[in-house]
Design an enzyme around this catalytic site. Structure first.
Site, PDB file in Angstrom:
ATOM      1  N   SER A  85      -2.999 -14.025   7.449  1.00 29.20           N
ATOM      2  CA  SER A  85      -1.576 -13.764   7.575  1.00 29.20           C
ATOM      3  C   SER A  85      -0.896 -14.895   8.338  1.00 29.20           C
ATOM      4  O   SER A  85      -1.503 -15.508   9.236  1.00 29.20           O
ATOM      5  CB  SER A  85      -1.390 -12.456   8.357  1.00 29.20           C
ATOM      6  OG  SER A  85      -0.049 -12.318   8.780  1.00 29.20           O
ATOM      7  N   LYS A 132      -7.012 -11.219  12.722  1.00 20.53           N
ATOM      8  CA  LYS A 132      -7.003 -12.141  11.578  1.00 20.53           C
ATOM      9  C   LYS A 132      -7.537 -13.511  11.997  1.00 20.53           C
ATOM     10  O   LYS A 132      -8.324 -14.124  11.277  1.00 20.53           O
ATOM     11  CB  LYS A 132      -5.582 -12.276  11.002  1.00 20.53           C
ATOM     12  CG  LYS A 132      -5.078 -11.017  10.294  1.00 20.53           C
ATOM     13  CD  LYS A 132      -5.857 -10.756   9.020  1.00 20.53           C
ATOM     14  CE  LYS A 132      -5.469  -9.446   8.351  1.00 20.53           C
ATOM     15  NZ  LYS A 132      -6.360  -9.103   7.227  1.00 20.53           N
ATOM     16  N   TYR A 182      -3.250  -7.256  16.005  1.00 26.80           N
ATOM     17  CA  TYR A 182      -3.429  -7.441  14.557  1.00 26.80           C
ATOM     18  C   TYR A 182      -3.632  -8.918  14.217  1.00 26.80           C
ATOM     19  O   TYR A 182      -4.578  -9.301  13.527  1.00 26.80           O
ATOM     20  CB  TYR A 182      -2.211  -6.882  13.806  1.00 26.80           C
ATOM     21  CG  TYR A 182      -2.110  -7.349  12.379  1.00 26.80           C
ATOM     22  CD1 TYR A 182      -3.001  -6.882  11.419  1.00 26.80           C
ATOM     23  CD2 TYR A 182      -1.149  -8.281  11.992  1.00 26.80           C
ATOM     24  CE1 TYR A 182      -2.918  -7.331  10.103  1.00 26.80           C
ATOM     25  CE2 TYR A 182      -1.060  -8.726  10.687  1.00 26.80           C
ATOM     26  CZ  TYR A 182      -1.948  -8.253   9.744  1.00 26.80           C
ATOM     27  OH  TYR A 182      -1.872  -8.692   8.454  1.00 26.80           O
TER      28      TYR A 182
HETATM   29  C1  UD1 Z   1       5.506  -7.897   9.576  1.00 26.85           C
HETATM   30  C2  UD1 Z   1       4.394  -8.175  10.528  1.00 26.85           C
HETATM   31  C3  UD1 Z   1       3.456  -9.196   9.931  1.00 26.85           C
HETATM   32  C4  UD1 Z   1       2.980  -8.760   8.582  1.00 26.85           C
HETATM   33  C5  UD1 Z   1       4.185  -8.541   7.693  1.00 26.85           C
HETATM   34  C6  UD1 Z   1       3.774  -8.020   6.328  1.00 26.85           C
HETATM   35  C7  UD1 Z   1       5.539  -7.831  12.676  1.00 26.85           C
HETATM   36  C8  UD1 Z   1       5.956  -8.468  13.947  1.00 26.85           C
HETATM   37  N1  UD1 Z   1       4.942  -8.637  11.789  1.00 26.85           N
HETATM   38  O1  UD1 Z   1       6.247  -9.073   9.507  1.00 26.85           O
HETATM   39  O2  UD1 Z   1       2.351  -9.386  10.775  1.00 26.85           O
HETATM   40  O3  UD1 Z   1       2.143  -9.733   8.034  1.00 26.85           O
HETATM   41  O4  UD1 Z   1       5.014  -7.569   8.291  1.00 26.85           O
HETATM   42  O5  UD1 Z   1       4.837  -8.154   5.445  1.00 26.85           O
HETATM   43  O6  UD1 Z   1       5.719  -6.646  12.460  1.00 26.85           O
HETATM   44  N2  UD1 Z   1      13.841  -5.498   9.520  1.00 26.85           N
HETATM   45  C9  UD1 Z   1      15.019  -4.784   9.743  1.00 26.85           C
HETATM   46  N3  UD1 Z   1      14.993  -3.417   9.598  1.00 26.85           N
HETATM   47  C10 UD1 Z   1      13.856  -2.737   9.253  1.00 26.85           C
HETATM   48  C11 UD1 Z   1      12.670  -3.481   9.016  1.00 26.85           C
HETATM   49  C12 UD1 Z   1      12.689  -4.847   9.177  1.00 26.85           C
HETATM   50  O7  UD1 Z   1      16.059  -5.352  10.064  1.00 26.85           O
HETATM   51  O8  UD1 Z   1      13.901  -1.502   9.154  1.00 26.85           O
HETATM   52  C13 UD1 Z   1      13.872  -6.964   9.661  1.00 26.85           C
HETATM   53  C14 UD1 Z   1      12.948  -7.503  10.730  1.00 26.85           C
HETATM   54  O9  UD1 Z   1      13.581  -7.537  11.981  1.00 26.85           O
HETATM   55  C15 UD1 Z   1      12.609  -8.889  10.167  1.00 26.85           C
HETATM   56  C16 UD1 Z   1      12.629  -8.681   8.650  1.00 26.85           C
HETATM   57  O10 UD1 Z   1      13.405  -7.506   8.438  1.00 26.85           O
HETATM   58  O11 UD1 Z   1      13.621  -9.814  10.502  1.00 26.85           O
HETATM   59  C17 UD1 Z   1      11.273  -8.488   8.047  1.00 26.85           C
HETATM   60  O12 UD1 Z   1      10.584  -7.467   8.738  1.00 26.85           O
HETATM   61  P1  UD1 Z   1       9.184  -6.872   8.222  1.00 26.85           P
HETATM   62  O13 UD1 Z   1       9.270  -6.535   6.779  1.00 26.85           O
HETATM   63  O14 UD1 Z   1       8.764  -5.795   9.169  1.00 26.85           O
HETATM   64  O15 UD1 Z   1       8.183  -8.122   8.295  1.00 26.85           O
HETATM   65  P2  UD1 Z   1       7.804  -9.060   9.549  1.00 26.85           P
HETATM   66  O16 UD1 Z   1       8.295  -8.506  10.802  1.00 26.85           O
HETATM   67  O17 UD1 Z   1       8.157 -10.456   9.202  1.00 26.85           O
END
Ligand code: UD1
Length: 342
Positions: free
Chosen positions: A131, A159, A155
């Protein structure tokens, strides 16, 4: 008339999971015979039937855990397995801080037992699901494979530990063919609408959450932070269609079949998109309004990261092709069709 060569057999751990299942489809289409090992802790046997339905080819499903050495030994003895794609593992970042030992057990101990069984059986080709989380806080962007490795949660550390084990193993025995694939943010679903990401409970990740707002299952999306130093203030990520990601595995495996070595590659699109861009793309794909509210930043979130995807293009000739709109359209099709598919 010469007989057709037997298709190569691969063991796919975690093949009923989101990325594993899409990779099974791509591998079957590329002519491989598959044995899928899954403990179904976060997936369903029904997915294996759907993979068969998509490709029209049977696969062998085995319910079990990668930490079960006796089971692995039996599988390697009874099947002519030539290589392993190792997807099985736990993947929720928040949960990994609450239950670190489960993560070390499933992800690290599970990978160790798998490598030991492979070595004992003389099977030395392994592609591993890593990842972008292994990079941690960006020292520079986009992340290249040479970026320092400093994960910030259990996590991510699991990895990195498995990556280190694989590098040490390859160092000790150059017959090993190792592919370490660092995924960015996989989204989307197979074009059939039959398989996709179906998290249990409230989704943590952005795309499944948006999809559930679109269907009315959730009232609104919390946008975690709109005061980041990004073009629209919301978080920026490198979203990659899971079908492109699956194709990357086939390319990596085929490269390793020709060229022994230890290959470490980013699999991303090379482009960053904000939360609000995702919301707009999903609205366009679904024809629905995605209600959303700005909320405080989520603890542990990085403002922005995306991949430098040049190495994968240079070495494998692979690159991500699908647009953000396609990612959203395929997610929407899965969300609306899978319930009916049975
Ligand atoms: C997360 C994991 C990462 C994993 C990846 C899989 C964390 C810190 N990292 O990444 O290890 O490999 O998922 O895809 O959790 N967001 C919102 N509202 C929501 C959900 C997300 O605004 O309800 C935003 C988050 O703040 C971020 C973006 O959407 O800016 C993507 O979030 P998310 O899909 O959870 O992925 P990551 O955080 O990048």
């Amino acid at each position: 008339m010469s007989a057709r060569p037997e298709p190569a057999t691969l063991l796919i751990t975690g093949g009923a999971g989101y990325i594993g299942a899409h990779t099974c489809v791509a591998l079957q289409r590329a002519g491989y015979r598959l044995v899928v090992l899954d403990n179904f802790c976060n997936s369903s046997p029904q997915t294996l039937a759907r993979i068969e339905r998509i490709t029209g080819q049977p696969l062998e499903g085995v319910q079990g855990d990668v930490r079960d050495r006796a089971l692995l030994d039996r599988l390697f003895q009874s099947q002519a397995i030539q290589g392993v794609l190792h997807f099985a593992g736990l993947k929720a970042v928040g949960e990994s801080s609450e239950k670190p030992l489960e993560y070390y057990s499933n992800n690290v101990a599970g990978s160790l037992v798998l490598m030991q069984a492979m070595q004992a059986a003389g099977v030395k080709t392994l592609v591993f699901s890593s990842s972008a989380t292994v990079y941690g806080t960006p020292q520079f962007l986009p992340y290249t494979e040479a970026h320092p490795l400093a994960p910030v949660n259990p996590y991510g550390r699991t990895k990195l530990m498995v990556e280190d084990m694989l590098r040490d193993l390859h160092q000790s025995d150059a017959d090993w063919r190792v592919g370490i694939l660092r995924y960015f943010n996989p989204v989307g679903a197979d074009a059939s609408g039959l398989i996709g990401e179906d998290p249990r409970g409230i989704p943590n990740n952005l795309m499944p959450f948006i999809a559930q707002v679109a269907t009315g299952r959730r009232e609104f999306l919390n946008v975690w932070g709109n005061d980041y130093d990004t073009p629209d203030g919301t978080g920026v990520r490198d979203y990659i269609h899971v079908t492109d990601l699956a194709a990357g595995h086939v390319s990596a495996l085929q490269h390793l079949e020709k060229t022994p070595g230890c290959l470490t590659l980013n699999l991303g699109s090379g482009q960053g998109h904000s939360v609000l861009e995702m919301v707009r793309a999903f609205e366009q794909a679904s024809g629905r309004t995605i209600a959303h509210r700005f909320a405080p930043r989520r603890a542990g979130d990085l403002p922005a990261f995306w991949a430098n995807a040049d190495e994968a293009r240079r070495i494998l000739g692979w690159e991500a092709r699908c647009s953000l709109l396609q990612m959203c359209e395929d997610t929407w099709r899965f969300q609306t069709q899978s319930a009916e598919a049975g």
